[in-house]
Design a protein around this motif. Sequence first.
Motif, PDB file in Angstrom:
ATOM      1  N   ALA A 121       0.763  -1.152   0.136  1.00 40.46           N
ATOM      2  CA  ALA A 121       0.100  -0.001  -0.063  1.00 40.46           C
ATOM      3  C   ALA A 121       0.906   1.334   0.001  1.00 40.46           C
ATOM      4  CB  ALA A 121      -1.094   0.208   1.298  1.00 40.46           C
ATOM      5  N   GLN A 122       1.919   1.143   0.691  1.00 37.77           N
ATOM      6  CA  GLN A 122       2.840   2.543   0.788  1.00 37.77           C
ATOM      7  C   GLN A 122       3.325   2.730  -0.605  1.00 37.77           C
ATOM      8  OE1 GLN A 122       5.400   1.072   3.965  1.00 37.77           O
ATOM      9  NE2 GLN A 122       4.647   2.289   5.452  1.00 37.77           N
ATOM     10  N   VAL A 123       3.770   1.795  -1.252  1.00 43.31           N
ATOM     11  CA  VAL A 123       4.393   1.822  -2.453  1.00 43.31           C
ATOM     12  C   VAL A 123       3.357   2.683  -3.493  1.00 43.31           C
ATOM     13  CG1 VAL A 123       5.499   0.828  -4.683  1.00 43.31           C
ATOM     14  CG2 VAL A 123       5.926  -0.055  -2.281  1.00 43.31           C
ATOM     15  N   ALA A 124       2.083   2.167  -3.398  1.00 39.48           N
ATOM     16  CA  ALA A 124       0.975   2.580  -4.330  1.00 39.48           C
ATOM     17  C   ALA A 124       0.716   3.638  -4.029  1.00 39.48           C
ATOM     18  CB  ALA A 124      -0.251   1.363  -4.200  1.00 39.48           C
ATOM     19  N   CYS A 125       0.387   4.117  -2.686  1.00 38.93           N
ATOM     20  CA  CYS A 125       0.186   5.543  -2.487  1.00 38.93           C
ATOM     21  C   CYS A 125       1.281   6.486  -2.579  1.00 38.93           C
ATOM     22  CB  CYS A 125      -0.141   5.528  -0.673  1.00 38.93           C
ATOM     23  SG  CYS A 125      -1.654   4.606  -0.211  1.00 38.93           S
ATOM     24  N   ARG A 126       2.532   6.165  -2.537  1.00 34.56           N
ATOM     25  CA  ARG A 126       3.278   7.237  -3.151  1.00 34.56           C
ATOM     26  C   ARG A 126       3.518   7.481  -4.287  1.00 34.56           C
ATOM     27  NH1 ARG A 126       7.166   4.173   0.494  1.00 34.56           N
ATOM     28  NH2 ARG A 126       7.293   5.217   2.642  1.00 34.56           N
ATOM     29  N   GLN A 127       3.175   6.275  -5.240  1.00 35.28           N
ATOM     30  CA  GLN A 127       3.272   6.401  -6.694  1.00 35.28           C
ATOM     31  C   GLN A 127       2.049   7.282  -7.176  1.00 35.28           C
ATOM     32  OE1 GLN A 127       5.577   5.588  -8.626  1.00 35.28           O
ATOM     33  NE2 GLN A 127       6.671   5.030  -7.106  1.00 35.28           N
ATOM     34  N   VAL A 128       0.912   7.389  -6.365  1.00 33.74           N
ATOM     35  CA  VAL A 128      -0.190   8.190  -6.845  1.00 33.74           C
ATOM     36  C   VAL A 128       0.182   9.471  -6.530  1.00 33.74           C
ATOM     37  CG1 VAL A 128      -2.545   8.763  -5.965  1.00 33.74           C
ATOM     38  CG2 VAL A 128      -2.155   6.175  -6.361  1.00 33.74           C
ATOM     39  N   LEU A 129       0.495   9.805  -5.540  1.00 36.57           N
ATOM     40  CA  LEU A 129       1.109  11.140  -5.036  1.00 36.57           C
ATOM     41  C   LEU A 129       2.078  11.822  -6.357  1.00 36.57           C
ATOM     42  CD1 LEU A 129       1.132  11.287  -1.320  1.00 36.57           C
ATOM     43  CD2 LEU A 129      -0.634  12.070  -2.946  1.00 36.57           C
ATOM     44  N   GLN A 130       2.853  10.812  -6.367  1.00 43.80           N
ATOM     45  CA  GLN A 130       3.906  11.447  -7.283  1.00 43.80           C
ATOM     46  C   GLN A 130       3.518  11.524  -8.687  1.00 43.80           C
ATOM     47  OE1 GLN A 130       7.490   8.616  -7.299  1.00 43.80           O
ATOM     48  NE2 GLN A 130       7.786   8.802  -5.179  1.00 43.80           N
ATOM     49  N   SER A 131       2.812  10.649  -9.236  1.00 44.85           N
ATOM     50  CA  SER A 131       1.903  10.779 -10.671  1.00 44.85           C
ATOM     51  C   SER A 131       1.224  11.975 -10.622  1.00 44.85           C
ATOM     52  CB  SER A 131       1.209   9.742 -10.956  1.00 44.85           C
ATOM     53  OG  SER A 131       2.007   8.406 -10.816  1.00 44.85           O
ATOM     54  N   ILE A 132       0.364  12.293  -9.482  1.00 42.68           N
ATOM     55  CA  ILE A 132      -0.341  13.668  -9.583  1.00 42.68           C
ATOM     56  C   ILE A 132       0.634  14.789  -9.590  1.00 42.68           C
ATOM     57  CG2 ILE A 132      -1.638  15.051  -8.244  1.00 42.68           C
ATOM     58  CD1 ILE A 132      -2.841  12.515  -6.919  1.00 42.68           C
ATOM     59  N   ARG A 133       1.676  14.804  -8.860  1.00 39.63           N
ATOM     60  CA  ARG A 133       2.594  16.071  -8.811  1.00 39.63           C
ATOM     61  C   ARG A 133       3.253  16.168 -10.316  1.00 39.63           C
ATOM     62  NH1 ARG A 133       4.621  14.000  -3.591  1.00 39.63           N
ATOM     63  NH2 ARG A 133       3.397  14.967  -1.840  1.00 39.63           N
ATOM     64  N   GLN A 134       3.628  15.090 -10.788  1.00 42.84           N
ATOM     65  CA  GLN A 134       4.244  14.916 -12.100  1.00 42.84           C
ATOM     66  C   GLN A 134       3.106  15.133 -13.337  1.00 42.84           C
ATOM     67  OE1 GLN A 134       6.312  11.499 -12.547  1.00 42.84           O
ATOM     68  NE2 GLN A 134       7.589  11.808 -10.671  1.00 42.84           N
ATOM     69  N   LYS A 135       1.772  15.306 -12.952  1.00 46.27           N
ATOM     70  CA  LYS A 135       0.818  15.697 -13.788  1.00 46.27           C
ATOM     71  C   LYS A 135       0.521  14.433 -14.781  1.00 46.27           C
ATOM     72  CE  LYS A 135       0.762  20.593 -12.875  1.00 46.27           C
ATOM     73  NZ  LYS A 135       0.811  22.102 -13.478  1.00 46.27           N
ATOM     74  N   LEU A 136       0.920  13.281 -14.437  1.00 45.35           N
ATOM     75  CA  LEU A 136       0.793  12.142 -15.600  1.00 45.35           C
ATOM     76  C   LEU A 136      -0.545  11.794 -15.705  1.00 45.35           C
ATOM     77  CD1 LEU A 136       3.651   9.986 -13.976  1.00 45.35           C
ATOM     78  CD2 LEU A 136       3.798  11.694 -15.763  1.00 45.35           C
ATOM     79  N   LEU A 137      -0.946  11.288 -17.035  1.00 46.73           N
ATOM     80  CA  LEU A 137      -2.274  10.863 -17.260  1.00 46.73           C
ATOM     81  C   LEU A 137      -2.594   9.567 -16.681  1.00 46.73           C
ATOM     82  CD1 LEU A 137      -4.681  11.678 -18.922  1.00 46.73           C
ATOM     83  CD2 LEU A 137      -3.596  10.340 -20.849  1.00 46.73           C
ATOM     84  N   PHE A 138      -3.756   9.322 -16.029  1.00 53.21           N
ATOM     85  CA  PHE A 138      -3.892   7.996 -15.267  1.00 53.21           C
ATOM     86  C   PHE A 138      -4.743   7.238 -15.871  1.00 53.21           C
ATOM     87  CE2 PHE A 138      -2.811  10.601 -11.782  1.00 53.21           C
ATOM     88  CZ  PHE A 138      -2.476   9.705 -10.605  1.00 53.21           C
ATOM     89  N   ASN A 139      -3.912   6.548 -16.969  1.00 59.46           N
ATOM     90  CA  ASN A 139      -4.410   5.455 -18.019  1.00 59.46           C
ATOM     91  C   ASN A 139      -3.712   4.343 -17.762  1.00 59.46           C
ATOM     92  OD1 ASN A 139      -1.785   5.884 -18.934  1.00 59.46           O
ATOM     93  ND2 ASN A 139      -2.444   7.094 -20.610  1.00 59.46           N
ATOM     94  N   ARG A 140      -4.035   3.252 -18.591  1.00 61.79           N
ATOM     95  CA  ARG A 140      -3.666   2.017 -18.531  1.00 61.79           C
ATOM     96  C   ARG A 140      -2.081   1.676 -18.829  1.00 61.79           C
ATOM     97  NH1 ARG A 140      -7.088  -2.431 -18.886  1.00 61.79           N
ATOM     98  NH2 ARG A 140      -9.324  -1.695 -19.123  1.00 61.79           N
ATOM     99  N   ASP A 141      -1.276   2.725 -19.414  1.00 57.42           N
ATOM    100  CA  ASP A 141       0.099   2.789 -19.402  1.00 57.42           C
ATOM    101  C   ASP A 141       0.704   3.090 -18.251  1.00 57.42           C
ATOM    102  OD1 ASP A 141       0.152   2.030 -22.228  1.00 57.42           O
ATOM    103  OD2 ASP A 141       0.307   4.124 -22.779  1.00 57.42           O
ATOM    104  N   LEU A 142       0.103   3.991 -17.343  1.00 58.56           N
ATOM    105  CA  LEU A 142       0.532   4.366 -16.206  1.00 58.56           C
ATOM    106  C   LEU A 142       0.319   3.356 -15.081  1.00 58.56           C
ATOM    107  CD1 LEU A 142       1.619   6.388 -14.432  1.00 58.56           C
ATOM    108  CD2 LEU A 142      -0.573   7.299 -13.715  1.00 58.56           C
TER     109      LEU A 142
END
Length: 223
Positions: free
Chosen positions: A130-151
Amino acid sequence: MQLKTSSTYVLLLLLLLYLSNTNTELIGLKKQFKLFVKNVASTFHENWRRHYLSEHPHTRNRFKLTQNGSHYNSSDFIYPMILTVGSCLVHRNLKVARARFNSSITYVDILNMNYDELPVDWAYENRATAQVACRQVLQSIRQKLLFNRDLVEKISKKIHNAWIKRNAHRTAKELLSPYENLPEVEKDKDRRAFVIACRLFNELHLYHYFKTTPIHLNDISFE
């Protein structure tokens, strides 16, 4: 001179106030992140239980060795049973067992335990994912990544790699394969961890605390 001293005093007060507010905000964010991780870990475990039962409809339990079973009262192990792990005495709650001829060996039924019932070592594994998943959520948001299947695939690979680092010494060799070589059923576990984290980020309204917007998952569902 007095005016200069007063100005310096005011500036110091403002600086202390700023630092105090910043520290309070950081403490608040850490608290929210901890809540985020706990909810994802709990949901991830419940999700695993549901999927395992659907894939193994005739399975009634799944006993696993734990290193944290010493706190159970020995007098509560009252049912002699032959389990998949061997001859055991089973706890009156039917979720814990001890080897019949070696009481230092304890097993827990992770399939019939909710997250809060898990011993420390098994709860840790869910929490670490869960910690890995949660950190990646926040990092992806900060990097303004598109939340799609590739991500999802990119983050799932990171979740799997982190899992390998934690479990290389105690798991089947086929599960230590690179993410790309895993069977789909194993990939789905990593995918679900990230998707669950995304969903709970929205449901817990964490975007308010982290000063961002809700996550929009584009046609993604692995739960």
